[in-house]
Motif scaffolding. Structure first.
Motif, PDB file in Angstrom:
ATOM      1  N   PHE A   1       0.825  -1.205   0.000  1.00  0.00           N
ATOM      2  CA  PHE A   1       0.000   0.000   0.000  1.00  0.00           C
ATOM      3  C   PHE A   1       0.859   1.254   0.000  1.00  0.00           C
ATOM      4  N   ILE A   2       0.373   2.287  -0.687  1.00  0.00           N
ATOM      5  CA  ILE A   2       0.968   3.619  -0.634  1.00  0.00           C
ATOM      6  C   ILE A   2      -0.161   4.585  -0.287  1.00  0.00           C
ATOM      7  N   PHE A   3       0.050   5.377   0.772  1.00  0.00           N
ATOM      8  CA  PHE A   3      -1.001   6.253   1.265  1.00  0.00           C
ATOM      9  C   PHE A   3      -0.660   7.720   1.018  1.00  0.00           C
ATOM     10  N   GLN A   4      -1.702   8.552   1.083  1.00  0.00           N
ATOM     11  CA  GLN A   4      -1.541   9.985   0.865  1.00  0.00           C
ATOM     12  C   GLN A   4      -0.604  10.610   1.899  1.00  0.00           C
ATOM     13  N   ASN A   5      -0.686  10.141   3.147  1.00  0.00           N
ATOM     14  CA  ASN A   5       0.120  10.748   4.225  1.00  0.00           C
ATOM     15  C   ASN A   5       1.414   9.976   4.492  1.00  0.00           C
ATOM     16  N   TYR A   6       1.812   9.140   3.539  1.00  0.00           N
ATOM     17  CA  TYR A   6       3.089   8.415   3.521  1.00  0.00           C
ATOM     18  C   TYR A   6       3.164   7.285   4.559  1.00  0.00           C
ATOM     19  N   ASN A   7       2.669   7.516   5.798  1.00  0.00           N
ATOM     20  CA  ASN A   7       2.692   6.498   6.862  1.00  0.00           C
ATOM     21  C   ASN A   7       4.094   5.984   7.186  1.00  0.00           C
ATOM     22  N   LEU A   8       5.086   6.839   7.088  1.00  0.00           N
ATOM     23  CA  LEU A   8       6.441   6.472   7.503  1.00  0.00           C
ATOM     24  C   LEU A   8       6.547   6.591   9.022  1.00  0.00           C
ATOM     25  N   ILE A   9       7.393   5.765   9.612  1.00  0.00           N
ATOM     26  CA  ILE A   9       7.602   5.798  11.069  1.00  0.00           C
ATOM     27  C   ILE A   9       8.626   6.884  11.358  1.00  0.00           C
ATOM     28  N   GLU A  10       8.206   7.942  12.049  1.00  0.00           N
ATOM     29  CA  GLU A  10       9.046   9.130  12.211  1.00  0.00           C
ATOM     30  C   GLU A  10      10.310   8.867  13.018  1.00  0.00           C
ATOM     31  N   SER A  11      10.276   7.858  13.901  1.00  0.00           N
ATOM     32  CA  SER A  11      11.436   7.582  14.752  1.00  0.00           C
ATOM     33  C   SER A  11      12.491   6.727  14.056  1.00  0.00           C
ATOM     34  N   LEU A  12      12.188   6.278  12.836  1.00  0.00           N
ATOM     35  CA  LEU A  12      13.135   5.442  12.082  1.00  0.00           C
ATOM     36  C   LEU A  12      13.709   6.215  10.907  1.00  0.00           C
ATOM     37  N   ARG A  13      14.975   5.946  10.600  1.00  0.00           N
ATOM     38  CA  ARG A  13      15.575   6.539   9.405  1.00  0.00           C
ATOM     39  C   ARG A  13      14.858   6.017   8.164  1.00  0.00           C
ATOM     40  N   ILE A  14      15.026   6.744   7.067  1.00  0.00           N
ATOM     41  CA  ILE A  14      14.397   6.334   5.811  1.00  0.00           C
ATOM     42  C   ILE A  14      14.810   4.912   5.451  1.00  0.00           C
ATOM     43  N   LYS A  15      16.081   4.599   5.598  1.00  0.00           N
ATOM     44  CA  LYS A  15      16.592   3.257   5.303  1.00  0.00           C
ATOM     45  C   LYS A  15      15.834   2.209   6.100  1.00  0.00           C
ATOM     46  N   ASP A  16      15.628   2.456   7.381  1.00  0.00           N
ATOM     47  CA  ASP A  16      14.961   1.480   8.250  1.00  0.00           C
ATOM     48  C   ASP A  16      13.472   1.383   7.950  1.00  0.00           C
ATOM     49  N   ASN A  17      12.867   2.499   7.534  1.00  0.00           N
ATOM     50  CA  ASN A  17      11.472   2.448   7.103  1.00  0.00           C
ATOM     51  C   ASN A  17      11.314   1.539   5.890  1.00  0.00           C
ATOM     52  N   ILE A  18      12.217   1.698   4.924  1.00  0.00           N
ATOM     53  CA  ILE A  18      12.128   0.920   3.693  1.00  0.00           C
ATOM     54  C   ILE A  18      12.326  -0.575   3.962  1.00  0.00           C
ATOM     55  N   LEU A  19      13.259  -0.882   4.848  1.00  0.00           N
ATOM     56  CA  LEU A  19      13.608  -2.286   5.126  1.00  0.00           C
ATOM     57  C   LEU A  19      12.697  -2.952   6.150  1.00  0.00           C
ATOM     58  N   PHE A  20      11.775  -2.205   6.712  1.00  0.00           N
ATOM     59  CA  PHE A  20      10.969  -2.691   7.841  1.00  0.00           C
ATOM     60  C   PHE A  20      10.303  -4.041   7.548  1.00  0.00           C
ATOM     61  N   SER A  21       9.621  -4.155   6.409  1.00  0.00           N
ATOM     62  CA  SER A  21       8.893  -5.392   6.083  1.00  0.00           C
ATOM     63  C   SER A  21       9.833  -6.577   5.897  1.00  0.00           C
ATOM     64  N   LEU A  22      10.979  -6.349   5.254  1.00  0.00           N
ATOM     65  CA  LEU A  22      11.938  -7.437   5.051  1.00  0.00           C
ATOM     66  C   LEU A  22      12.486  -7.933   6.379  1.00  0.00           C
ATOM     67  N   ARG A  23      12.717  -7.006   7.293  1.00  0.00           N
ATOM     68  CA  ARG A  23      13.288  -7.383   8.584  1.00  0.00           C
ATOM     69  C   ARG A  23      12.312  -8.188   9.431  1.00  0.00           C
ATOM     70  N   ILE A  24      11.045  -7.774   9.469  1.00  0.00           N
ATOM     71  CA  ILE A  24      10.086  -8.521  10.292  1.00  0.00           C
ATOM     72  C   ILE A  24       9.763  -9.878   9.671  1.00  0.00           C
ATOM     73  N   ASN A  25      10.069 -10.034   8.376  1.00  0.00           N
ATOM     74  CA  ASN A  25       9.878 -11.333   7.719  1.00  0.00           C
ATOM     75  C   ASN A  25      11.178 -12.138   7.652  1.00  0.00           C
ATOM     76  N   ASN A  26      12.205 -11.652   8.371  1.00  0.00           N
ATOM     77  CA  ASN A  26      13.494 -12.373   8.493  1.00  0.00           C
ATOM     78  C   ASN A  26      14.130 -12.714   7.147  1.00  0.00           C
ATOM     79  N   ILE A  27      14.062 -11.751   6.218  1.00  0.00           N
ATOM     80  CA  ILE A  27      14.707 -11.941   4.921  1.00  0.00           C
ATOM     81  C   ILE A  27      16.222 -11.784   5.077  1.00  0.00           C
TER      82      ILE A  27
END
Length: 213
Positions: free
Chosen positions: A51-77
């Protein structure tokens, strides 16, 4: 694909149903001829769609790099795969210079590109985008739509987008006009130029608007 229609007609609801965020009260949502509620809504969201939302829904406490990688990390890629995909996407989306920044340190256009990278990194079959240009100025909105065209062509990713904007809608291959929860018109670009397609979209929306006056 673009879903166009007046406010309150059910565009976002339809997107949420197709993406497995909501459960229909009646009927079924099929993906590759499988009912997604039986397939598993969480599995559908994790494996098939992003999903891509109008308000971006990025986690403000995480760097852009960590936001992008978030799904891969929780899925243990595998970390090597994480880095490979990150490098590929950030280069494709031209956001390599903001990876160590936090969302609030980035412009709206940069945040939306980061949100696109986050959506693409799991290699979804479909991206659902709800008013993705809503918080962008005209120049950034045009850049985003050109990016969507590039992603659609190069990554072979289907994009289903909700918008109120006829110009944004003219970047699609097919348009569905939603009215009171039902598809009332369907328009395909085929061999038309974008300008010709845009004029057809304007004609439809004007006609629909006049019908409600």
């Amino acid at each position: 694909y673009v879903i166009l229609g007046p406010s309150g007609c059910g565009k976002t609801t339809l997107l949420s149903l197709m993406g497995g965020l909501d459960i229909p009260k009646s009927g079924t949502v099929l993906f590759k001829n499988q009912d997604i509620s039986r397939y598993g809504l969480e599995l559908h969201r994790r494996k098939n769609v992003s999903f891509i939302f109008q308000n971006y829904n990025l986690i403000e406490s995480l760097r852009i790099k960590d936001n992008i990688l978030f799904s891969l990390r929780i899925n243990n890629i595998d970390p090597k795969i994480q880095q490979e995909r990150l490098n590929q996407l950030t280069k494709q989306l031209n956001i390599e210079e903001i990876l160590d920044k936090y969302p609030l340190q980035c412009s709206g256009g940069q945040q939306q590109r980061a949100a696109i990278a986050r959506a693409l990194i799991m290699k979804p079959k479909i991206i659902f985008a709800d008013e993705p240009t809503g918080n962008l100025d005209c120049e950034n909105a045009k850049e985003l739509m050109e990016l969507f065209k590039k992603i659609n062509k190069e990554n072979h990713t289907t994009i289903v987008m909700v918008t109120h904007d006829s110009l944004v809608a003219s970047y699609s291959n097919r348009l569905l006009y939603l009215e009171d929860g039902k598809i009332s018109k369907c328009l395909e670009k085929n061999n038309k130029t974008q300008e010709e397609y845009y004029r057809d979209i304007i004609a439809i929306t004007t006609k629909m608007d006049l019908a409600h006056v």
